[in-house]
Enzyme design. Sequence first.
Site, short mmCIF file in Angstrom:
data_model
loop_
_atom_site.label_atom_id
_atom_site.label_comp_id
_atom_site.label_asym_id
_atom_site.label_seq_id
_atom_site.Cartn_x
_atom_site.Cartn_y
_atom_site.Cartn_z
N LYS A 75 0.75 -1.18 0.01
CA LYS A 75 -0.08 0.01 -0.04
C LYS A 75 0.74 1.29 0.15
CE LYS A 75 -4.06 -1.75 2.16
NZ LYS A 75 -5.15 -1.58 3.35
N ALA A 136 -1.48 0.98 14.76
CA ALA A 136 -1.03 2.46 14.20
C ALA A 136 -0.51 2.00 12.99
CB ALA A 136 0.01 3.10 15.05
P1 NAP Z 1 -0.08 -3.33 9.28
O1 NAP Z 1 0.15 -2.20 8.63
O2 NAP Z 1 0.99 -4.39 9.27
O3 NAP Z 1 -0.21 -2.99 10.93
C1 NAP Z 1 -0.23 -4.21 12.02
C2 NAP Z 1 -0.64 -3.25 13.36
O4 NAP Z 1 -0.65 -4.64 14.19
C3 NAP Z 1 0.33 -2.68 13.99
O5 NAP Z 1 -0.13 -1.61 14.67
C4 NAP Z 1 1.26 -3.52 14.75
O6 NAP Z 1 1.90 -2.87 15.93
C5 NAP Z 1 0.11 -4.27 15.30
N1 NAP Z 1 0.41 -5.71 15.91
C6 NAP Z 1 0.78 -6.65 15.26
N2 NAP Z 1 0.69 -7.82 15.96
C7 NAP Z 1 0.72 -7.41 17.08
C8 NAP Z 1 0.88 -7.85 18.37
N3 NAP Z 1 1.28 -9.30 18.67
N4 NAP Z 1 0.45 -7.23 19.43
C9 NAP Z 1 0.14 -5.93 19.54
N5 NAP Z 1 0.03 -5.25 18.03
C10 NAP Z 1 0.38 -6.03 16.99
O7 NAP Z 1 -1.56 -4.17 9.01
P2 NAP Z 1 -2.72 -3.26 8.37
O8 NAP Z 1 -2.94 -3.34 7.15
O9 NAP Z 1 -2.70 -2.03 9.12
O10 NAP Z 1 -3.73 -4.47 9.14
C11 NAP Z 1 -4.22 -4.29 10.64
C12 NAP Z 1 -5.56 -5.21 10.80
O11 NAP Z 1 -6.54 -4.65 9.96
C13 NAP Z 1 -5.20 -6.63 10.22
O12 NAP Z 1 -6.00 -7.39 11.06
C14 NAP Z 1 -5.99 -6.66 9.02
O13 NAP Z 1 -6.77 -7.90 8.60
C15 NAP Z 1 -7.19 -5.70 9.15
N6 NAP Z 1 -7.65 -4.81 8.05
C16 NAP Z 1 -9.11 -4.96 7.79
C17 NAP Z 1 -9.50 -4.41 6.64
C18 NAP Z 1 -11.02 -4.45 6.27
O14 NAP Z 1 -11.42 -4.04 5.23
N7 NAP Z 1 -11.67 -5.03 7.22
C19 NAP Z 1 -8.70 -3.64 5.84
C20 NAP Z 1 -7.40 -3.30 6.04
C21 NAP Z 1 -6.89 -4.04 7.26
P3 NAP Z 1 3.41 -2.30 15.64
O15 NAP Z 1 3.10 -1.03 14.75
O16 NAP Z 1 3.95 -2.01 16.89
O17 NAP Z 1 4.24 -3.44 15.05
#
Ligand code: NAP
Length: 286
Positions: A75, A136
């Site tokens: 992205k 975040a």
């Molecule tokens: P990303 O950019 O990789 O961000 C991942 C986030 O999760 C970061 O804040 C990370 O913290 C945190 N994290 C990961 N493992 C963790 C753990 N064990 N304990 C605490 N925090 C943890 O991913 P993203 O695209 O933002 O996606 C985040 C979530 O949103 C995912 O579950 C994804 O499936 C969902 N999502 C849903 C949609 C929808 O349409 N429903 C769309 C997009 C994403 P750090 O920064 O500290 O590593």
Amino acid sequence: MSDLGRIDGRTKLFGLIATPIGHSLAPAMHNLAFQRMGFNCAYIAFEVGNDELEDVVTGMRALNLKGFNVSMPNKTKIQPLLDEISPAARFIGAVNTVVNENGKLIGHNTDGIGYIGTLTERGVDFVDKKMTLMGAGGAAKAVAIQAALDGVAEISIFNRDVSKATKIADVINKQTNCNVNVYKLDDLDSLKSEITNSDILTNATGVGMKPLEEQSLIPDTSWLRPELVVSDLIYNPRKTELLEQAESVGCKAINGLGMMLWGGSKSFEIWTGKKMPVEYVKKHLF
Ligand code: NAP
């Protein structure tokens, strides 16, 4: 679910580039919508990571794809490969939708619009309200920025890596009327008190989905109260541990399906100029 038998020499191709990709509902959603609208279009998922991204975008231009979605981990990395970025996507710093307008690739971001769409559909009053947001990453940033633009008054962001949360807070505090504060995710006293003072609690971390299924960042259901709206961006599983906790207390619990649907519906509109038949898609997909 898609009617691939209808593909012919005039079919316009759309796609999704991400990895991992097998779990995505986007192909089923868009192919259902194309079919229902009688559009001669097809949507295919392509397993693409950062290493292949530049070649893939060049290939998409050469093949004249009409549009595609972009998901993790592409992205942010895709931005310099595009010809134009919409003001909202530039603000968020990430692109999840690309449209090919006469050979020009233009990037948009519909994630935050999808999130606000699902709150609206579920009758959640978010204007002038306070949200606690866990995470975040890219999705959290889109949610926070769109929520701030659409009238949420205050957001408390909790993340392991607090520098990421601070960057989001700086953008929002400078450019909107929303007030954002940041905390480390392991500051449990602050997490508890911010949730107590919030109207909406949102999980935008991967905690609750594989490999962290059956885990929740909330250690005790006593932190929740029935008036709190609890939303989780995860839709696989449909009911995360956090949403189980929320339902057990009597909160309105909202999973990530609606965000995917309303965000996808905005992408569909950007590509085709027509509204997605959302009720039809919901009936057949969920
Ligand atoms: P990303 O950019 O990789 O961000 C991942 C986030 O999760 C970061 O804040 C990370 O913290 C945190 N994290 C990961 N493992 C963790 C753990 N064990 N304990 C605490 N925090 C943890 O991913 P993203 O695209 O933002 O996606 C985040 C979530 O949103 C995912 O579950 C994804 O499936 C969902 N999502 C849903 C949609 C929808 O349409 N429903 C769309 C997009 C994403 P750090 O920064 O500290 O590593």
